[in-house]
Scaffold this active site. Structure first.
Site, mmCIF file in Angstrom:
data_model
loop_
_atom_site.group_PDB
_atom_site.id
_atom_site.type_symbol
_atom_site.label_atom_id
_atom_site.label_comp_id
_atom_site.label_asym_id
_atom_site.label_seq_id
_atom_site.Cartn_x
_atom_site.Cartn_y
_atom_site.Cartn_z
ATOM 1 C CE LYS A 73 -56.189 -20.064 21.995
ATOM 2 N NZ LYS A 73 -54.868 -19.601 22.414
ATOM 3 C CB SER A 148 -54.276 -20.975 26.070
ATOM 4 O OG SER A 148 -53.959 -20.030 25.092
ATOM 5 C CB SER A 172 -50.926 -19.673 24.134
ATOM 6 O OG SER A 172 -50.967 -19.454 25.524
#
Lengths: 482, 93, 475
Positions: A73, A148, A172
């Site tokens: 990420k 997210s 997330s």
């Protein structure tokens, strides 16, 4: 043999059997990334270094992660590799150091293939706030992957990589895992070092694995965890082998259903899927107990005081002075700050910073921030009580399956309520995971398991038992997204 | 949330809201605050605020210089710098 | 109408740890810009602070020396504001649970002694430096200082005039230097002071509106700034206006304070507990260890010098007035075993030189080891006391090593008895009248012979030997 949709365990076996070589595995991964670039799941690729690493890898290493392509990420600092956090503010930022999590995984032999797209500064539940464009859910061009960690979820769901790292502040990891039909785990707060993780809400953020199976999540977690003196909020506790009890029977495991999660308010289909899972667990010998978490309905408002407060402070370092973007319109200091930050941040980030400044400001601190931290303790106390009666708590991960892009645009609160089921575990610091447990109109949906402190092994065990006897986690979307 | 409050917290956050955005964001903020006002009803008498879910004690370090000189690395990442300093527009005190 | 002044001081003391409060960056002064900066000091995305335990120990020493409450559990808060030399956009400080609570300190002015209450002392990180005058239209930011540990010491508003304020500042400086927690170097900014000043009519109980004068780092300027501010405020009130609560800067060139342009007053710092740092707990054992290893404070030194070394109290006071002087004294005593002699030189010749040049011992070129060596050379008879005086003057102006000076100027004392006897005998032979007069009863003439031998030897003869030899030869 195709590498697509293979798990870590499967790819590791293929490498050991020499069904595929390390460089071939990486080359094919990049080919998949290219074919599926319309997903927009990657912001930066690490092709040259990845191939180099694969060519020079020690193939005798016993690590299950050795040579495995992993997507990282874009919230984790990666030394000399652009790290943007999905923001214009850091669009060209090259960190001079790597996050502990990245170092741990790479030391275990992982090959970081690229940095995945995400909601800007981890604020969002649909991956629609990224400066680098929306991420598409592999299950449908018009669907959001969740956020997210949307880019990571999409990459795993599309079978491009077997696993990815994500971060979870209010859901997330779990929410996109649910919407994309994969497995994702948020560990106990403090299990994984936050050194090098770009901070959103410091007392809530945790890094975790996203993968095709709960077992793979356990394998990833084994390597992600470490005792890190550079993060004094990280735990000193013993790090077990998270895979060691995964196959144990779950007979007589007590599973709690939260009274106050009023399922009657949910879509009939969602309730049906959830109830099927309950039945399935009962058939495996688990016992269901109703538990009460009386303050749980205050979770979302509590979160939306605490998280913005912490982020409003954490994001003050983005000021155009020492790193990151600086506005062209900076003829004096005030302009430098105001223009840099106004240009560099998107609307959702701005909203949260403003809310944060408001709830911390003189005159409002007691009514909002202090109050929220007190309610937070009430919520934690509720969980402590509940875990005296049950081993784990179960709920749907999300209120529904993936929604249409743009459908929750105008009302931020609608988006915030997406995290209704996931937020409580962050507030209390408890470990929680999501695994696929059904389909609604051809879209996957997930089941959440919340464990007691440091009890990742238990929730992984319960998840793995489910996956041994069901095949929701084996379902894949159709082909490439083009 | 009146205009003055929005303007004060915008300044504290060093953010400016464009003309076209201002009303939307102001109303968003109002709605969010109204939403979190649910907390008003909670009974928190004698409850200690929870800052960190760990509730443990700090690990500290012994006093020792462990950092190396990384001046070049840092300055080259700056939006504006010369060979010694980060540069910003002249600050008047 | 008589006016009363109410003054409170916030003194920022840079703790003399090797590394910073939250990182392993070096705290050394004077380095090239931005070379003592760690990832954490830069406030880069993803970095996290780790507290320096030694900073706590140093803060606790201060608390113990001021009879203060020690908060064995203390925590950190964030103070949020924007400034170029504040990398994170917030300062980590201790607002709600400071390490040190209420304490007291005694101050002495010319006229009186007074006890001042200290409200608290807490740890916080220093900011970097903004350099305004080097570049056209730009300000340069140097983050070397960012993260250096500060102990902020806050006094109750119990100081009544500028002289007391200076005395308080001096007393704090004395304590922190004696405790080895700060080098007390004002020129380098090791101690800075914010002064809160307000006035009210005599007899009034309510405090007047106060103004804060920021960042003063010299005794002289503290006194001037306060006096100027008092006069300014009185003038404002007498003109029928109100004093504005604001932050002001002291301009030492114009000798005036002026209001700071920034919107400081609009600054809401939005303090909240720092979520990256857990509370620091000091155990009872740890606290006891710190108590037991507390360096001697001036009063303790004076007592020891008087009772164990037999110094006069007045001598002891002079020596114990500054940590540097006390260190010089103690090192020389250790090396020479003649404490009385060491004291005599410090209280006498050294102090005289300090007064003449109007400087502090820290500003002189006299190093501790060099002074010890000077006394050693007297006690080992290499040079006489008289010669030593001139050597001291040489050290004072050049800072050169004692032995180097003695050798280059050929000052080694003549000890050889044969040589001295020869010279003495020749003086006696050449001055028969004086010899006769001396033997006839004019005892004072003995000095003449001594003087002549000294002249002949350019002062290098060992006076004691000269005396003995002349006594023998003239008897």
């Amino acid at each position: 043999m195709s590498i697509r949709y293979k798990s870590i365990k499967e790819l590791s076996q293929m490498l050991k059997n020499k069904d595929i070589s390390h460089p071939e595995l990486i080359q094919e991964t990049f080919a998949l990334i290219e074919k599926n670039k319309n997903l927009n799941s990657f912001i930066t690729l690490n092709k040259e270094n990845a191939i180099l690493k694969a060519e020079n890898i020690d193939d005798k290493s016993p690590s299950l992660l050795n040579g495995i392509p992993i997507a990282q990420k874009d919230l984790f600092c990666t030394k000399n590799l652009r790290t943007t956090c999905g923001s214009n503010m850091l669009a060209d930022f090259i960190p001079p150091y790597s996050a502990t999590v990245i170092e741990n995984l790479e030391k275990a032999g992982c090959i970081s293939v690229g940095k995945t797209n995400m909601d800007e500064f981890a604020m969002g539940s649909s991956n629609e706030t990224s400066y680098f464009g929306d991420v598409i859910n592999p299950w449908g061009k018009n669907l959001v992957p969740g956020g997210s960690s949307g880019g990571s979820a999409a990459a795993v769901a599309a079978g491009i990589v077997p696993a990815a790292t994500g971060t979870d502040t209010g859901g997330s990891i779990r929410q996109p895992a649910s919407l994309c039909g994969i497995s994702g785990l948020k560990p106990t707060y403090g299990r994984v070092s936050r050194w090098g993780m770009i901070a959103f809400a410091s007392s809530l953020d945790q890094a975790g694995p996203m993968a095709r199976t709960a077992e793979d999540c356990a394998i990833m977690l084994n390597h992600m965890c470490s005792h890190d003196l550079k993060d004094t909020t990280s735990l000193d506790e013993n790090i077990p082998d998270f895979t060691s009890t995964i196959n144990d029977s779950i007979k007589r495991t007590k599973i709690g259903i939260v009274k106050e999660f009023d399922l009657s308010k949910l879509d009939k289909d969602v309730v049906k899927v959830f109830e099927e899972s309950i039945k399935h667990y009962e058939s495996m010998g688990a016992e269901f107990v109703e538990v009460s978490l009386p303050n749980i309905s205050l979770s979302v408002p509590t979160y939306y005081v605490v998280a913005p407060a912490e982020c409003s402070s954490n994001l003050s370092r983005f000021d155009g002075v020492k790193f990151g973007k600086r506005s062209e319109l900076a003829s004096n200091l005030e302009e430098l700050y105001i223009n840099t930050r106004s240009e560099g941040f998107g609307d959702e980030v701005k909203r949260r910073i403003l809310i944060g400044s408001y709830v911390l400001s003189a005159g409002f601190y007691d009514a909002y921030y202090k109050k929220a931290q007190q309610v937070r303790r009430l919520i934690k106390n509720d969980f402590d009580k509940a875990f005296k009666q049950v081993d784990v708590i179960m709920s749907p991960t999300t209120r529904g399956a993936a929604f249409e892009a743009g459908s929750k645009g105008s009302d931020p609160i609608q988006m915030y309520l997406e995290d209704l089921f996931t937020i409580p575990a962050n507030l209390a610091g408890l470990p929680a995971l999501s695994i696929p447990n059904g389909m609604i109109e051809s879209k996957p949906i997930g089941l959440q398991l919340i464990g007691n402190y440091l009890d990742e092994q238990k929730i992984l065990q319960i998840a793995h038992n489910f996956q041994k006897s069901t095949d929701w986690h084996l379902k894949t979307p159709n082909g490439d997204i083009s | 949330m009146d205009k003055k409050t929005v303007s004060t917290i915008s300044y504290l956050s060093r953010l400016k809201l464009d003309e076209d955005n201002q009303d939307k964001i102001t109303s968003d903020l109002e709605n969010i605050i109204k939403f979190v006002d649910q907390l008003n009803d909670a009974n928190v008498n004698d409850i200690e605020p929870l800052t960190n879910p760990l509730e443990k004690v700090a690990k500290t370090r012994t006093d020792a210089v462990t950092a190396e000189n990384r001046k070049e690395e840092f300055l080259e990442r700056a939006p504006k710098s010369n060979e010694d300093y980060f540069l910003v527009p002249r600050v008047v005190e | 109408m008589t006016w009363e002044t109410v003054i409170g001081l916030e003194i920022h003391v840079q703790l003399s740890t090797q590394s910073k409060l939250f990182s392993g960056g070096s705290t050394g002064f004077g380095a090239e810009p931005n070379t003592h900066v760690d990832l954490i000091d830069m406030g880069l995305p993803g970095v996290l602070p780790v507290a320096n335990r030694d900073a706590f120990h140093k803060a606790i020493r201060f608390g113990l020396a001021t009879n203060a409450e020690i908060n064995q559990t203390s925590s950190f808060d964030r103070k949020n504001y924007f400034y170029p030399d504040l990398p994170k956009g917030y300062q980590i400080t201790q607002m709600t649970m400071p390490i040190v609570g209420k304490g007291t300190i005694k101050i002495e002015t010319e006229d009186s002694e007074k006890i001042i209450n200290i409200t608290r002392a807490h740890l916080e990180e220093d900011a970097g430096k903004s350099i305004h005058d080097l570049f056209e239209g730009e300000t340069g930011v140097d983050l070397n200082r960012a993260g250096t540990p500060l102990l902020e010491i806050v006094s109750e508003p119990e100081i009544s005039n500028a002289k007391e304020a200076v005395a308080y500042f001096k007393a704090i400086r004395q304590i922190v230097t004696f405790l080895d927690i700060c080098d007390g170097n004002m020129a380098q900014g090791s101690m800075r002071c914010d002064v809160n000043v307000s006035v009210r009519k005599e007899g009034e109980t309510e405090l007047g509106t106060r103004a804060e004068i920021k960042n003063i780092n010299s005794f002289k300027f503290i006194e001037k700034a306060i006096n100027h501010e008092i006069a300014r405020q009185i003038k404002v009130i007498e003109a029928g206006n109100s004093v504005v609560q604001e932050t002001r800067l002291y301009d030492s060139v114009k000798n005036e304070t002026r209001s700071m342009r920034s919107k400081e007053e609009a600054n809401d710092y939005r303090y909240f507990p720092c979520p990256d740092l857990l509370p620091v707990v000091i155990s009872d054992d740890e606290l006891n260890e710190i108590k037991n290893s507390l360096p001697e404070l001036p009063e303790q030194k004076i007592k020891r010098y008087v009772t164990q070394i037999n110094l006069d109290e007045s001598e002891a006071r002079i020596i114990a007035a500054s940590k540097t002087m006390a260190n010089i004294f103690e090192e020389a005593c250790e090396k020479t075993n003649d404490s009385k002699l060491v004291a005599k030189w410090l209280v006498g010749d050294v102090s005289a030189l300090l007064n003449k040049d109007n400087i502090n011992i820290e500003e002189s070129r006299l190093s501790s080891s060099n002074f010890a060596k000077l006394i050693e050379r007297i006690t080992d008879n290499t040079i006489s006391g008289k010669i030593a005086k001139s050597v001291l003057e040489e050290i004072w102006s050049s800072g050169d090593d004692v032995d180097t000076i003695i050798e280059s100027k050929g000052l080694v004392q003549i000890q050889d008895e044969t040589v001295l006897i020869k010279i003495a005998q020749s003086i006696i032979d050449n001055n028969p009248n004086q010899v006769a007069a001396y033997k006839g009863g004019k005892d004072k003439l003995f000095g003449f012979f001594v003087g002549q031998v000294m002249k002949e030897t350019q002062g290098k003869a060992n006076p004691k030997s000269v005396n003995e030899i002349l006594q023998k030869l003239l008897s």
